[in-house]
Design a protein around this motif. Structure first.
Motif, PDB file in Angstrom:
ATOM      1  N   VAL A   1       0.856  -1.181   0.000  1.00  0.00           N
ATOM      2  CA  VAL A   1       0.000   0.000   0.000  1.00  0.00           C
ATOM      3  C   VAL A   1       0.896   1.236   0.000  1.00  0.00           C
ATOM      4  N   GLN A   2       0.625   2.162  -0.914  1.00  0.00           N
ATOM      5  CA  GLN A   2       1.363   3.420  -0.951  1.00  0.00           C
ATOM      6  C   GLN A   2       0.376   4.569  -0.933  1.00  0.00           C
ATOM      7  N   ALA A   3       0.632   5.518  -0.044  1.00  0.00           N
ATOM      8  CA  ALA A   3      -0.279   6.643   0.138  1.00  0.00           C
ATOM      9  C   ALA A   3       0.425   7.955  -0.185  1.00  0.00           C
ATOM     10  N   PHE A   4      -0.331   8.876  -0.794  1.00  0.00           N
ATOM     11  CA  PHE A   4       0.187  10.193  -1.151  1.00  0.00           C
ATOM     12  C   PHE A   4      -0.743  11.232  -0.548  1.00  0.00           C
ATOM     13  N   CYS A   5      -0.248  11.946   0.433  1.00  0.00           N
ATOM     14  CA  CYS A   5      -1.085  12.808   1.263  1.00  0.00           C
ATOM     15  C   CYS A   5      -0.861  14.283   0.966  1.00  0.00           C
ATOM     16  N   GLU A   6      -1.903  15.068   1.260  1.00  0.00           N
ATOM     17  CA  GLU A   6      -1.809  16.515   1.119  1.00  0.00           C
ATOM     18  C   GLU A   6      -1.657  17.213   2.468  1.00  0.00           C
ATOM     19  N   THR A   7      -2.131  16.568   3.546  1.00  0.00           N
ATOM     20  CA  THR A   7      -2.094  17.207   4.861  1.00  0.00           C
ATOM     21  C   THR A   7      -1.309  16.356   5.854  1.00  0.00           C
ATOM     22  N   GLU A   8      -0.780  17.021   6.870  1.00  0.00           N
ATOM     23  CA  GLU A   8      -0.034  16.319   7.915  1.00  0.00           C
ATOM     24  C   GLU A   8      -0.943  15.398   8.722  1.00  0.00           C
ATOM     25  N   GLN A   9      -2.200  15.821   8.909  1.00  0.00           N
ATOM     26  CA  GLN A   9      -3.138  14.992   9.669  1.00  0.00           C
ATOM     27  C   GLN A   9      -3.376  13.658   8.978  1.00  0.00           C
ATOM     28  N   THR A  10      -3.581  13.688   7.672  1.00  0.00           N
ATOM     29  CA  THR A  10      -3.792  12.447   6.934  1.00  0.00           C
ATOM     30  C   THR A  10      -2.532  11.604   6.919  1.00  0.00           C
ATOM     31  N   LEU A  11      -1.391  12.231   6.763  1.00  0.00           N
ATOM     32  CA  LEU A  11      -0.119  11.505   6.787  1.00  0.00           C
ATOM     33  C   LEU A  11       0.056  10.777   8.116  1.00  0.00           C
ATOM     34  N   ALA A  12      -0.281  11.451   9.212  1.00  0.00           N
ATOM     35  CA  ALA A  12      -0.159  10.836  10.535  1.00  0.00           C
ATOM     36  C   ALA A  12      -1.149   9.690  10.701  1.00  0.00           C
ATOM     37  N   ALA A  13      -2.373   9.858  10.213  1.00  0.00           N
ATOM     38  CA  ALA A  13      -3.393   8.810  10.348  1.00  0.00           C
ATOM     39  C   ALA A  13      -3.004   7.562   9.567  1.00  0.00           C
ATOM     40  N   ILE A  14      -2.476   7.752   8.358  1.00  0.00           N
ATOM     41  CA  ILE A  14      -2.092   6.601   7.536  1.00  0.00           C
ATOM     42  C   ILE A  14      -0.862   5.914   8.111  1.00  0.00           C
ATOM     43  N   THR A  15       0.081   6.681   8.615  1.00  0.00           N
ATOM     44  CA  THR A  15       1.258   6.088   9.250  1.00  0.00           C
ATOM     45  C   THR A  15       0.852   5.250  10.457  1.00  0.00           C
ATOM     46  N   ALA A  16      -0.077   5.772  11.261  1.00  0.00           N
ATOM     47  CA  ALA A  16      -0.561   5.021  12.426  1.00  0.00           C
ATOM     48  C   ALA A  16      -1.315   3.770  11.999  1.00  0.00           C
ATOM     49  N   ALA A  17      -2.047   3.854  10.892  1.00  0.00           N
ATOM     50  CA  ALA A  17      -2.791   2.690  10.403  1.00  0.00           C
ATOM     51  C   ALA A  17      -1.854   1.541  10.054  1.00  0.00           C
ATOM     52  N   GLY A  18      -0.664   1.866   9.606  1.00  0.00           N
ATOM     53  CA  GLY A  18       0.309   0.827   9.275  1.00  0.00           C
ATOM     54  C   GLY A  18       0.728  -0.009  10.464  1.00  0.00           C
ATOM     55  N   GLN A  19       0.462   0.493  11.688  1.00  0.00           N
ATOM     56  CA  GLN A  19       0.793  -0.250  12.910  1.00  0.00           C
ATOM     57  C   GLN A  19      -0.380  -1.063  13.431  1.00  0.00           C
ATOM     58  N   ASP A  20      -1.551  -0.918  12.802  1.00  0.00           N
ATOM     59  CA  ASP A  20      -2.725  -1.642  13.266  1.00  0.00           C
ATOM     60  C   ASP A  20      -2.581  -3.134  12.961  1.00  0.00           C
ATOM     61  N   ARG A  21      -3.103  -3.974  13.848  1.00  0.00           N
ATOM     62  CA  ARG A  21      -2.955  -5.425  13.698  1.00  0.00           C
ATOM     63  C   ARG A  21      -3.560  -5.942  12.399  1.00  0.00           C
ATOM     64  N   ARG A  22      -4.617  -5.278  11.904  1.00  0.00           N
ATOM     65  CA  ARG A  22      -5.279  -5.765  10.701  1.00  0.00           C
ATOM     66  C   ARG A  22      -4.494  -5.463   9.428  1.00  0.00           C
ATOM     67  N   LEU A  23      -3.546  -4.560   9.515  1.00  0.00           N
ATOM     68  CA  LEU A  23      -2.665  -4.270   8.386  1.00  0.00           C
ATOM     69  C   LEU A  23      -1.256  -4.791   8.640  1.00  0.00           C
ATOM     70  N   ALA A  24      -1.138  -5.747   9.550  1.00  0.00           N
ATOM     71  CA  ALA A  24       0.181  -6.262   9.924  1.00  0.00           C
ATOM     72  C   ALA A  24       0.909  -6.894   8.748  1.00  0.00           C
ATOM     73  N   LYS A  25       0.181  -7.486   7.823  1.00  0.00           N
ATOM     74  CA  LYS A  25       0.811  -8.149   6.686  1.00  0.00           C
ATOM     75  C   LYS A  25       1.027  -7.213   5.496  1.00  0.00           C
ATOM     76  N   ALA A  26       0.518  -6.007   5.612  1.00  0.00           N
ATOM     77  CA  ALA A  26       0.662  -5.046   4.513  1.00  0.00           C
ATOM     78  C   ALA A  26       1.972  -4.289   4.645  1.00  0.00           C
ATOM     79  N   HIS A  27       2.592  -4.023   3.516  1.00  0.00           N
ATOM     80  CA  HIS A  27       3.766  -3.142   3.496  1.00  0.00           C
ATOM     81  C   HIS A  27       3.256  -1.764   3.091  1.00  0.00           C
ATOM     82  N   LEU A  28       3.138  -0.863   4.077  1.00  0.00           N
ATOM     83  CA  LEU A  28       2.499   0.426   3.853  1.00  0.00           C
ATOM     84  C   LEU A  28       3.524   1.548   3.970  1.00  0.00           C
TER      85      LEU A  28
END
Length: 429
Positions: free
Chosen positions: A27-54
């Motif tokens: 998964v690759q994300a391209f963000c416009e705001t710092e808030q979204t960047l922080a939310a997506i970075t935190a999502a990469g640590q969630d157990r349900r995305l543990a197998k994803a390379h984000l």
């Protein structure tokens, strides 16, 4: 005295919502705001995305188009729109550099005016209006696979004791049996105590094969293998039994059981893990990755300490999940000094999922006969407690409360400040 109440309905994180984990994807994300960047970075640590390379970076649509002009696209692209550019024009440009099969999630801006049908025509798989929180990102990415692949994504419930011998296995087996019978959900119990597991005894089963055959297999377990290893207990309940032998030492790495759980999730709506009382890499991983956790404790000081420690660690490891639940078992044992339910709940800062009274005759009869509590006494209040737990853990909400309770007065005092009706098995927060 701290107020404790059932705040499940008020939780913005939708604690009853079942979000299935994703397979191994990029998964690759391209963000416009710092808030979204922080939310997506935190999502990469969630157990349900543990197998994803984000990975997440700034730049939005323009950066994504520039990057993929010279390199292949990942399984999922997440794009944030800031509303300053025509999103449809940008998506047309992105489509020109996207590989077939890539899925696109757009985090939109309230200023976007493009109709949803136009977004879909351009290959957008999901559209979320910003600003987004971490769970929004997790939900959006996971839904791409749980919905589009048209597979069952089973709910995993992990039950573990705060100490050895507190009856966690009995609770796990009765809850699983009740889910299968009363809720008509196909279920599997996995006995993870390979050396000393009791699920085979409790269900009056003596299977020749079980969990050891799967975890020790040289090949990755598939659906066909798991079907061969399962022992049928009832029409809707199957067992992956422990060998309960001491001819070898059962030491495992952290990911030893992942493939087994993943395979069963594809075919079984409900999986109950009977987790042994030990703290190792694989038991912690099984608990953290479960959809719901139940800690079973007796009302004494060691159980109080252990339950509090486990709740603290597991809450921190699962910031986007409903907090782990706990139940107090064997309450009211004759001539035993106990910590009262009110004090136990005050330390945990939440009410127990259930308070199960001590009844040596009932439980010993069930254990010796290889029966469940409901088979021994259909109308017993403990049977109703297991029905409540089954409904709650299967995401079905509340059921009719037991008519009788030895512990009602205690919990009535505990909940007095909230003004809500009391019951010995009210929901934990």
């Amino acid at each position: 005295m701290t107020d404790f109440h059932d705040d499940e309905a008020d939780d913005p994180q939708h604690p009853e919502e079942h979000i299935a984990p994703v397979p191994r994807i990029s998964v690759q994300a391209f963000c416009e705001t710092e808030q979204t960047l922080a939310a997506i970075t935190a999502a990469g640590q969630d157990r349900r995305l543990a197998k994803a390379h984000l990975t997440a970076k700034s730049g939005g649509l323009a950066a994504a188009i520039e990057v993929y002009d010279t390199m292949p696209t990942p399984n999922v692209i997440v794009i944030e729109s800031d509303g300053t550019r025509d999103i449809l024009e940008g998506l047309d440009d992105l489509a020109g550099v996207c590989d077939p099969g890539t899925r696109v999630v757009v985090i939109g801006n309230p200023n976007d005016t493009a109709p949803y049908r136009e977004l879909v025509r351009r290959g957008v798989n999901d559209y979320v209006v910003g600003p987004v929180e971490t769970l929004d990102v997790v939900r959006s990415i996971c839904s791409l696979f749980s919905a589009s692949e048209a597979i069952i994504t089973g709910r995993v419930i992990a039950v573990v004791g705060a100490k050895g011998g507190v009856g966690a296995s009995t609770v796990a087996h009765n809850v699983a049996w009740t889910i299968a019978r009363d809720l008509a959900l196909d279920s599997v119990v996995i006995d993870l105590d390979l050396a000393f597991g009791t699920a085979g005894l409790d269900y009056n089963q003596d299977p020749a094969q079980g969990i050891a055959n799967a975890v020790l297999s040289q090949d990755r377990p598939d659906t066909a293998l798991m079907e061969r290893l399962l022992s049928k207990c009832t029409e809707r309940l199957s067992l992956l039994a422990a060998p309960a032998t001491l001819d070898r030492v059962y030491d495992f790495g952290a990911e030893a059981f992942d493939a087994i759980f993943d395979t069963l999730r594809m075919t079984t709506p409900c999986i109950v893990l009977d987790v042994p009382h030990q703290w190792s890499a694989w038991t912690k991983r099984a608990l953290v990755n479960a959809d719901d956790i139940v800690i079973v404790a007796e009302p004494d000081l060691a159980n109080l300490r252990n339950t509090k420690n486990m709740l603290t660690v597991l809450k921190a490891a699962r910031p986007n999940d409903r907090p782990p639940l706990y139940c107090i078992n064997q309450v009211g044992m004759h001539k035993r000094a106990e910590i009262d339910v009110k004090s136990f709940a005050k330390t945990m800062e939440s009410l127990p999922l259930a308070v199960i009274p001590f009844d040596s005759k009932l439980f010993s009869t069930a254990a010796n006969n290889g029966q469940m509590i409901a088979e021994v006494s259909k109308s017993h209040r403990t049977t109703e407690l297991f029905q409540h737990m089954a409904n709650r853990l299967a995401g079905r909400g509340e059921v009719k409360k037991p008519k009788r309770s030895l512990l009602g007065p205690l919990l009535k005092k505990l909940k007095g400040k909230t003004g809500r009706a009391s019951a010995p098995h009210r929901k934990a927060s």
